[in-house]
Write an enzyme that holds these catalytic residues in place. Structure first.
Site, PDB file in Angstrom:
ATOM      1  N   ALA A   1       0.821  -1.209   0.000  1.00  0.00           N
ATOM      2  CA  ALA A   1       0.000   0.000   0.000  1.00  0.00           C
ATOM      3  C   ALA A   1       0.857   1.262   0.000  1.00  0.00           C
ATOM      4  O   ALA A   1       2.085   1.222   0.051  1.00  0.00           O
ATOM      5  CB  ALA A   1      -0.933  -0.014   1.208  1.00  0.00           C
ATOM      6  N   HIS A   2       0.175   2.404  -0.051  1.00  0.00           N
ATOM      7  CA  HIS A   2       0.856   3.699  -0.156  1.00  0.00           C
ATOM      8  C   HIS A   2       1.737   3.978   1.053  1.00  0.00           C
ATOM      9  O   HIS A   2       1.417   3.638   2.180  1.00  0.00           O
ATOM     10  CB  HIS A   2      -0.163   4.834  -0.323  1.00  0.00           C
ATOM     11  CG  HIS A   2      -1.142   4.942   0.805  1.00  0.00           C
ATOM     12  ND1 HIS A   2      -0.882   5.666   1.938  1.00  0.00           N
ATOM     13  CD2 HIS A   2      -2.379   4.408   0.968  1.00  0.00           C
ATOM     14  CE1 HIS A   2      -1.913   5.596   2.752  1.00  0.00           C
ATOM     15  NE2 HIS A   2      -2.842   4.825   2.190  1.00  0.00           N
TER      16      HIS A   2
END
Length: 345
Positions: free
Chosen positions: A239-240
């Site tokens: 994820a980010h």
């Protein structure tokens, strides 16, 4: 390509037992051996296959003792598994690299393409992209605007690398993977969810390999970073704003929530999950289907969900199997207690 047992032994610093002129033309598993093949034995469970294998040559550890004669030529080495990996790498390096740009590729005039690059049909290279020397980009891959790709990278079909991402040298990305898609950022509002623009990038350092259909999301701000030597399996979600430390390996279907930091030399089993905003310290072993929800100390083993040390996990597991009996015992004690209360009234 053909090699003798003697040539192979010299390449991997091994010792030949048997016919040093035995010819090797291919590789095979020891249980599926054929004449002209080289196999290896590193797992004791497969020892019985060595007596009947049809392979011409078998790599075997120095300390393995055999209680029957074998027909195959043996090459004894310190670590058979490590040596077969070196031989496979050598075999791959002997294959000629693809070169040339297919006329059906779409390359922006504003892109910079290095020497000895291969770009396959229907691949797309965006404005300002930089493709390093000797890199190979297979059909239908998309290299977005401003992407920087180092030397000797291997981008397989249908890989998409979004704008601005930066990749180092010798990076391999397998088919269907997406690098730099938006992180999962939404702010709840009275009308639903407002999208939070993801304006950061993904940085992938040297010697990283990413499996098929894996996604590495761009950061909200700053960088999502995959450090050098990392190996990611297929179907992984990063994820980010996550960060994965040097030489960490991660098996299929593992998932990381936003802003998770994983240290160097960690090993992550399949389907393991990581909560957001936690730090997994160096040399942490995370078992399959493990759920890591808090920071770790490092140099430890974790299994279960929520993650815990194996000793505690197995104690809890043993207790779990006894819960039905304990429930019946507690219910019986409760009935007896109620009966005593009635007698005392």
């Amino acid at each position: 390509m053909e090699f003798t047992a003697k040539q192979i032994a010299e390449l991997i610093q091994g010792r030949v037992e048997g016919n040093e002129n035995a010819i090797v033309k291919t590789f095979a598993k020891i249980e599926e051996g054929v004449p002209g093949a080289i196999s290896f034995l590193s797992n004791p469970k497969y020892t019985h296959y060595i007596y009947d294998t049809k392979s011409s040559v078998v790599l075997i550890n120095e300390d393995v003792e055999l209680d029957q004669p074998v027909s195959a030529t043996l090459i004894r080495v310190k670590n058979a598994y490590e040596c077969v990996a070196k031989l496979l790498q050598f075999y791959e390096s002997m294959k000629p690299a693809k070169k040339g740009i297919d006329p059906l590729a779409s390359i922006s005039p504003k892109a910079t393409v290095g020497e000895d690059v291969y770009i396959g049909p229907f691949a797309v290279i965006g404005d300002g992209a930089v493709i390093g020397k000797g890199s190979q980009i297979y059909p239908h891959a998309v290299i977005g605007e401003g992407v920087s790709l180092g030397e000797k990278c291997l981008i397989y079909p249908n890989v998409t690398i979004y704008q601005g991402c930066k990749l180092g040298n010798n990076v391999t990305i397998h088919a269907g993977s997406v690098i730099g898609a938006d992180g999962f950022g939404f702010a709840p509002s009275t009308a639903g969810y407002d999208k939070i623009p993801q304006i950061g990038i993904v940085v992938i350092e040297d010697n990283v390999e990413i499996g098929a259909n894996t996604c590495v999301d761009r950061s909200t701000m700053g960088q999502t970073v995959i450090h050098k030597g990392v190996k990611l399996d297929n179907l992984i979600q990063v994820a980010h704003n996550c960060e994965i430390g040097e030489n960490t390996v991660m098996s299929a279907q593992a998932g990381m929530a936003g802003s998770t930091k994983i240290g160097a030399w960690c090993m992550v089993g399949g389907q393991a999950g990581f909560a957001g905003h936690i730090h997994v310290a160096d040399k942490t072993f995370v078992g399959a289907q493990c759920g890591v929800i808090k920071n770790t100390k490092g140099d430890e083993q974790l299994i279960g969900s929520p993650a815990m040390e194996p000793k505690m996990f197995f104690k809890a597991k043993a207790m779990y199997s006894k819960l039905p009996d304990m429930y019946r015992q507690v219910a019986q004690l409760q009935r007896e207690l109620e009966a005593l209360k009635e007698q005392l009234r």
